[in-house]
Design an enzyme around this catalytic site. Structure first.
Site, PDB file in Angstrom:
ATOM      1  N   GLY B  23     -36.691  -5.168  31.447  1.00  0.00           N
ATOM      2  CA  GLY B  23     -37.323  -4.220  30.532  1.00  0.00           C
ATOM      3  C   GLY B  23     -38.571  -4.864  29.985  1.00  0.00           C
ATOM      4  O   GLY B  23     -39.591  -4.968  30.669  1.00  0.00           O
ATOM      5  N   SER B  24     -38.492  -5.346  28.746  1.00  0.00           N
ATOM      6  CA  SER B  24     -39.629  -6.064  28.170  1.00  0.00           C
ATOM      7  C   SER B  24     -39.747  -7.459  28.776  1.00  0.00           C
ATOM      8  O   SER B  24     -40.786  -8.102  28.655  1.00  0.00           O
ATOM      9  CB  SER B  24     -39.481  -6.150  26.653  1.00  0.00           C
ATOM     10  OG  SER B  24     -38.309  -6.854  26.307  1.00  0.00           O
ATOM     11  N   CYS B  25     -38.681  -7.917  29.423  1.00  0.00           N
ATOM     12  CA  CYS B  25     -38.721  -9.222  30.087  1.00  0.00           C
ATOM     13  C   CYS B  25     -39.663  -9.166  31.290  1.00  0.00           C
ATOM     14  O   CYS B  25     -39.982  -8.098  31.791  1.00  0.00           O
ATOM     15  CB  CYS B  25     -37.335  -9.623  30.580  1.00  0.00           C
ATOM     16  SG  CYS B  25     -36.112  -9.785  29.280  1.00  0.00           S
ATOM     17  N   ILE B  26     -40.095 -10.355  31.725  1.00  0.00           N
ATOM     18  CA  ILE B  26     -40.955 -10.424  32.907  1.00  0.00           C
ATOM     19  C   ILE B  26     -40.329 -11.330  33.956  1.00  0.00           C
ATOM     20  O   ILE B  26     -39.850 -12.421  33.631  1.00  0.00           O
ATOM     21  CB  ILE B  26     -42.363 -10.943  32.530  1.00  0.00           C
ATOM     22  CG1 ILE B  26     -43.039  -9.900  31.633  1.00  0.00           C
ATOM     23  CG2 ILE B  26     -43.200 -11.246  33.776  1.00  0.00           C
ATOM     24  CD1 ILE B  26     -44.529  -9.916  31.644  1.00  0.00           C
ATOM     25  N   GLY B  89     -42.270  -6.393  31.801  1.00  0.00           N
ATOM     26  CA  GLY B  89     -43.140  -6.241  30.636  1.00  0.00           C
ATOM     27  C   GLY B  89     -43.324  -4.812  30.161  1.00  0.00           C
ATOM     28  O   GLY B  89     -44.380  -4.438  29.674  1.00  0.00           O
TER      29      GLY B  89
END
Lengths: 202, 167
Positions: B23-26, B89
């Site tokens: 999700g917001s992780c890369i 991201g």
């Protein structure tokens, strides 16, 4: 973050009271009985936390409710898509005919349940807590849960998960997950109010 | 499987490094011209300086990139041959407050870290509001991205880069 069994028990009991309150609110809203699973409380490494909630690539509809006030936290409800449809059906909304309306309704359910949860929590701990407007998303469970955990995970590689499930007794299977994710200061604050943090816990 | 705040590097052809549901992780993938070695890190947060203690270097963009670069170099790859692909991201919820758009900050921070490590970024699938799964095919120079309910699409392949496939 390492918590003792007694601290975890206290948090589990808190989740139990909170989700019990949420179940009562939902039952009142829908006019049908709502069952509650025994909540789990665990401190997990980030890597394990997502899988503890479910399969990372499963599609879910989620409602996130940020909580501000004396602690910061996020309440997250996750529904399997078919259960989201069913819940909307209870409210007389056809998911596929009007997805925007359906998501808005689910957001409202999240709002009511999340508020009931944190009101119970606030009353137990003597804290003023305020929910922010709900946000909805339908996506991979991993993406949703990881993003919520990331926002609470700045200071520590371990995260506290309070997980319960609510089940509607009527109209076939309809259950959803209920996650309460406080940031680390939030965990300390809650346990402190219960007299279970720092030297008081000894 | 590369889960939240984990990383992996491999030189075994046929290995597939996967991060499910970014999700917001890369997912930061490092590859190299001969396609022998590939690595993947699942970055959670932009800046290790925001945390009182860094217990896991792979969690933060600024510490994960040097860690991953060193892993690839340790497997015998010259720094000048390494390149990167970024996936993730996204902003899953507009939560506001302190949680303001971690995805975008992760994106910027990973780019900055790659830049200071002198690693070129050859492809990115970042931003937006959708979750993604990234797969890195070791030995093939191939990275794919899959969004919820969508097909697995190539982000980069050795053919598209005009590079010779490793024997």
């Amino acid at each position: 973050m390492q918590l003792t069994d007694m601290q975890l028990d206290a948090l589990r009991e808190m989740a139990n009271v909170g989700s019990g309150n949420a179940a009562t609110a939902l039952a009142g809203m829908l006019g049908c009985p709502v069952d509650l699973s025994v909540p789990s409380a665990a401190v997990l490494a980030l890597a394990d936390a997502v899988e503890a909630v479910g399969s990372p690539d499963a599609e879910v509809t989620a409602v996130a409710l940020p909580v501000f006030g004396e602690i910061e936290a996020i309440v997250l409800l996750t529904f399997k898509p078919e259960h989201a449809r069913q819940l909307c059906g209870f409210l007389g909304i056809e998911y596929d005919a009007d997805p925007e309306m359906a998501l808005s309704a689910l957001g409202e359910i999240g709002n009511i349940l999340g508020s009931a949860y944190i009101n119970a929590l606030g009353a137990m701990c003597g804290m003023a807590l305020e929910p922010s407007p709900p946000q909805t998303a339908t996506d991979m469970l991993g993406a949703i849960v990881a993003s919520v955990l990331a926002s609470a995970a700045a200071s520590n590689d371990m995260t506290l998960l309070l997980d319960s499930a609510l089940m509607l007794e009527q109209g076939g299977e309809c259950e959803f997950g209920f996650l309460f994710v406080p940031n680390e200061n939030g965990v300390a604050e809650v346990l402190g109010r219960l007299g279970l943090w720092g030297h008081e816990a000894a | 499987m590369v889960r939240m705040a984990e990383f992996a590097a491999s030189q075994h052809p046929g290995d597939v490094l996967v991060s499910l549901g970014l999700g917001s992780c890369i997912g930061v993938a490092l590859l190299e011209d001969s396609h022998r070695v590939a690595a993947l890190a699942h970055v959670v947060l932009p800046n290790s300086g925001d945390a009182p203690a860094v217990d896991n270097a792979a969690k933060f963009a600024d510490t994960a990139v040097p860690l991953l670069v060193n892993e690839v170099i340790r497997l015998g790859v010259a720094r000048s041959r390494i390149w990167a692909v970024m996936v993730g991201g996204a902003q899953m919820f507009a939560l506001g407050g302190a949680t303001l758009d971690i995805g975008r900050r992760n994106d910027a921070s990973v780019k900055r870290a790659l830049d200071s490590a002198r690693i070129p970024v050859r492809a990115t699938v970042t931003g937006g509001t959708v979750g993604r799964t990234v797969r890195v095919y070791v030995g093939q120079g191939r990275v794919t991205c899959k969004e919820a309910g969508g097909p697995e699409l190539d982000v980069i392949t050795s053919e598209r880069m005009g590079l010779a496939r490793a024997a």
